[in-house]
Enzyme design. Sequence first.
Site, PDB file in Angstrom:
ATOM      1  N   SER A  45       0.818  -1.218   0.000  1.00 27.07           N
ATOM      2  CA  SER A  45       0.000   0.000   0.000  1.00 27.07           C
ATOM      3  C   SER A  45       0.850   1.265   0.000  1.00 27.07           C
ATOM      4  O   SER A  45       0.344   2.355  -0.267  1.00 27.07           O
ATOM      5  CB  SER A  45      -0.937   0.019   1.215  1.00 27.07           C
ATOM      6  OG  SER A  45      -1.874  -1.032   1.146  1.00 27.07           O
ATOM      7  N   GLY A 237      -4.442  -1.926  -0.798  1.00 32.89           N
ATOM      8  CA  GLY A 237      -3.611  -1.582  -1.939  1.00 32.89           C
ATOM      9  C   GLY A 237      -3.306  -0.099  -1.970  1.00 32.89           C
ATOM     10  O   GLY A 237      -3.870   0.687  -1.192  1.00 32.89           O
ATOM     11  N   GLY A 239      -2.646   3.873  -3.698  1.00 34.12           N
ATOM     12  CA  GLY A 239      -3.162   4.819  -4.680  1.00 34.12           C
ATOM     13  C   GLY A 239      -4.632   5.172  -4.535  1.00 34.12           C
ATOM     14  O   GLY A 239      -5.308   4.853  -3.560  1.00 34.12           O
ATOM     15  N   CYS A 264      -9.521  -1.837   3.567  1.00 27.99           N
ATOM     16  CA  CYS A 264      -8.746  -0.689   3.089  1.00 27.99           C
ATOM     17  C   CYS A 264      -9.156  -0.288   1.666  1.00 27.99           C
ATOM     18  O   CYS A 264     -10.262   0.194   1.466  1.00 27.99           O
ATOM     19  CB  CYS A 264      -7.241  -0.982   3.201  1.00 27.99           C
ATOM     20  SG  CYS A 264      -6.209   0.490   3.093  1.00 27.99           S
ATOM     21  N   LEU A 265      -8.303  -0.486   0.666  1.00 29.61           N
ATOM     22  CA  LEU A 265      -8.676  -0.156  -0.710  1.00 29.61           C
ATOM     23  C   LEU A 265      -9.913  -0.948  -1.122  1.00 29.61           C
ATOM     24  O   LEU A 265     -10.788  -0.440  -1.835  1.00 29.61           O
ATOM     25  CB  LEU A 265      -7.520  -0.438  -1.673  1.00 29.61           C
ATOM     26  CG  LEU A 265      -7.768  -0.111  -3.146  1.00 29.61           C
ATOM     27  CD1 LEU A 265      -7.984   1.380  -3.350  1.00 29.61           C
ATOM     28  CD2 LEU A 265      -6.613  -0.594  -4.021  1.00 29.61           C
ATOM     29  N   GLN A 268     -12.886   0.917   0.022  1.00 30.49           N
ATOM     30  CA  GLN A 268     -13.149   2.085  -0.814  1.00 30.49           C
ATOM     31  C   GLN A 268     -13.783   1.674  -2.145  1.00 30.49           C
ATOM     32  O   GLN A 268     -14.700   2.340  -2.638  1.00 30.49           O
ATOM     33  CB  GLN A 268     -11.850   2.842  -1.055  1.00 30.49           C
ATOM     34  CG  GLN A 268     -11.231   3.417   0.213  1.00 30.49           C
ATOM     35  CD  GLN A 268      -9.776   3.795   0.035  1.00 30.49           C
ATOM     36  OE1 GLN A 268      -9.252   3.814  -1.079  1.00 30.49           O
ATOM     37  NE2 GLN A 268      -9.095   4.088   1.131  1.00 30.49           N
ATOM     38  N   ASN A 306      -3.573   2.662   7.130  1.00 26.58           N
ATOM     39  CA  ASN A 306      -2.659   3.131   6.100  1.00 26.58           C
ATOM     40  C   ASN A 306      -3.446   3.467   4.843  1.00 26.58           C
ATOM     41  O   ASN A 306      -3.614   2.630   3.962  1.00 26.58           O
ATOM     42  CB  ASN A 306      -1.595   2.064   5.794  1.00 26.58           C
ATOM     43  CG  ASN A 306      -0.667   2.485   4.671  1.00 26.58           C
ATOM     44  OD1 ASN A 306      -0.513   3.686   4.409  1.00 26.58           O
ATOM     45  ND2 ASN A 306      -0.068   1.538   3.978  1.00 26.58           N
ATOM     46  N   HIS A 349      -6.916  -1.960   9.170  1.00 28.03           N
ATOM     47  CA  HIS A 349      -6.246  -3.245   8.933  1.00 28.03           C
ATOM     48  C   HIS A 349      -6.391  -4.155  10.142  1.00 28.03           C
ATOM     49  O   HIS A 349      -5.574  -4.125  11.064  1.00 28.03           O
ATOM     50  CB  HIS A 349      -4.756  -3.014   8.645  1.00 28.03           C
ATOM     51  CG  HIS A 349      -4.481  -2.523   7.268  1.00 28.03           C
ATOM     52  ND1 HIS A 349      -4.166  -3.371   6.218  1.00 28.03           N
ATOM     53  CD2 HIS A 349      -4.491  -1.279   6.747  1.00 28.03           C
ATOM     54  CE1 HIS A 349      -3.990  -2.660   5.118  1.00 28.03           C
ATOM     55  NE2 HIS A 349      -4.186  -1.387   5.420  1.00 28.03           N
ATOM     56  N   GLU A 351      -5.776  -7.253  10.403  1.00 27.82           N
ATOM     57  CA  GLU A 351      -4.701  -8.253  10.473  1.00 27.82           C
ATOM     58  C   GLU A 351      -3.421  -7.711  11.105  1.00 27.82           C
ATOM     59  O   GLU A 351      -2.522  -8.484  11.464  1.00 27.82           O
ATOM     60  CB  GLU A 351      -4.385  -8.788   9.067  1.00 27.82           C
ATOM     61  CG  GLU A 351      -3.413  -7.958   8.246  1.00 27.82           C
ATOM     62  CD  GLU A 351      -3.944  -6.590   7.820  1.00 27.82           C
ATOM     63  OE1 GLU A 351      -3.139  -5.721   7.468  1.00 27.82           O
ATOM     64  OE2 GLU A 351      -5.182  -6.405   7.835  1.00 27.82           O
TER      65      GLU A 351
END
Length: 375
Positions: A45, A237, A239, A264-265, A268, A306, A349, A351
Site C-alpha cells: 500500500s 492496496g 493509490g 482498506c482499498l 473504498q 494506512n 487493517h 490483520e
Amino acid sequence: MQAILALEDGRIFRGEGYGAKGECSGEVVFNTSLTGYQEIFTDPSYAGQIVILTNPQVGNYGTNTADNEANRPFIEGLVVREFSPVSSNWRSEQVADEYLERFQVPVISEIDTRALVRHLRKHGVMRGVISTIETNPDVLVEKARSLRKMDGTDLAKVVSTKTSYEFDEKQDLLPGEVKPAAEPREQLHVVAYDYGIKKNILRMLSQEDCRITVVPAETPAEDVLAMNPDGVFLSNGPGDPEPLDYAQENIRKIAGKKPIFGICLGHQLIGLALGGKTFKLKFGHHGGNHPVKQLSTGKVEITSQNHNYAVDPTSLENADVELTHVNLNDNTLEGLKHKSMPLFSVQYHPEAAPGPHDSNYLFKDFRKMMEEWKG
C-alpha cells in the site's frame, strides 16, 4: 553520505544518507507507529510513497524474513530522526541499513522529523525527492514539482500479482514453527483479489480454515465466479481507488452472488461500486494507534491504518448500507455492511494487530457469513 529531502513547496531538509545511494521520489507521508517498521517497509500500500517514521529511532531491532508483508519493500524512500547502524534482537537476520540498501531504498536520517510532520499536517501531504547524489536543492524541488500526483493513479495493477496462485500457509511457516491445533471444520474456498495484499491477511484467512486462491487485480468477475468460491476477499492496496473502474465493475457483478469482505482499498472500492464517492484526506491515516468505534456496540478498537483516501458516508445514503464503524479522531467512515447482500468492509487493517486482537472478529464474521450463505 549526505542527503537532501526536497518538497514541492520548496521546503528543504538536509541530513545523512543510509540505505541505497541514489535518488527516489514520491508522495511524502508520515506514520506514527512505534514499532513494526519492517511491516511498513514491505506493505504494498506504500507504493509510490516516501514514508516518515515519527518514532525517533528506527532500525534498532534489525530485519527478519518472518516480518515481511511482501517479498520486498514497496516504500520509495524512508525519512527518520535516527537510523540505527546496528541491530540488537535475537530475531534479527540483517541490519535495516543493509536490508534497504539491498532493495535500493534510499534513507535520509538526522533531520527534524517533528518539524517535517508538523509541516505536512499544516499543508497536507506533498510530492518530494530524496537524493544522495544531487547537491543543488533547487533542482530537487523542480523534480518534486514535476512528479505525477497520486490522484487518478492506478497503482493496484502495478503491485498486484501477475498470475493466480494458491496460498500455502505451511510454506509460510518458519523452520520449527507449528500451526496451533484447532478443532477440525470444513475448509472454505476464498478467492482473494490482490490489489496489494499483505501476507498476514492471508495468514488470518487461513487461520479461519480457508483455502485461498489469490488472483490478479484485473481478473474478470466471470472467472472468479467460475471457480465457485465460498467467498470473495478484496484486499488493501496503494493509490487512488477511483481509477479502478474494472474493480468496481467486478464487485457489482459478484455482489449478491457470493459473500464479500473488503479491507482498506477493498473497502473504498465497495463504496464506489455501490454508487458512493471517495475523497482524499489532508495527510491520511498512517499508524497503529487509531481509535475506531463500532456503532452497534459502542466498543472502541485500537486499529492500524494506512490510507490517503476515504469513503464519503453522505454519498451512500441511497445505497442500502449500514454504516458500522467511525474514526474517533476525525469522524471519517471506517466500516459498512449491506442491508440485504452478504457484503461488509472496513477501512482499517484488522490483520495488523495493534490492539493486538481487537479486530480479529472480522475474519470470524467473514467465515460465519460464508457458512450461512452456503446454507
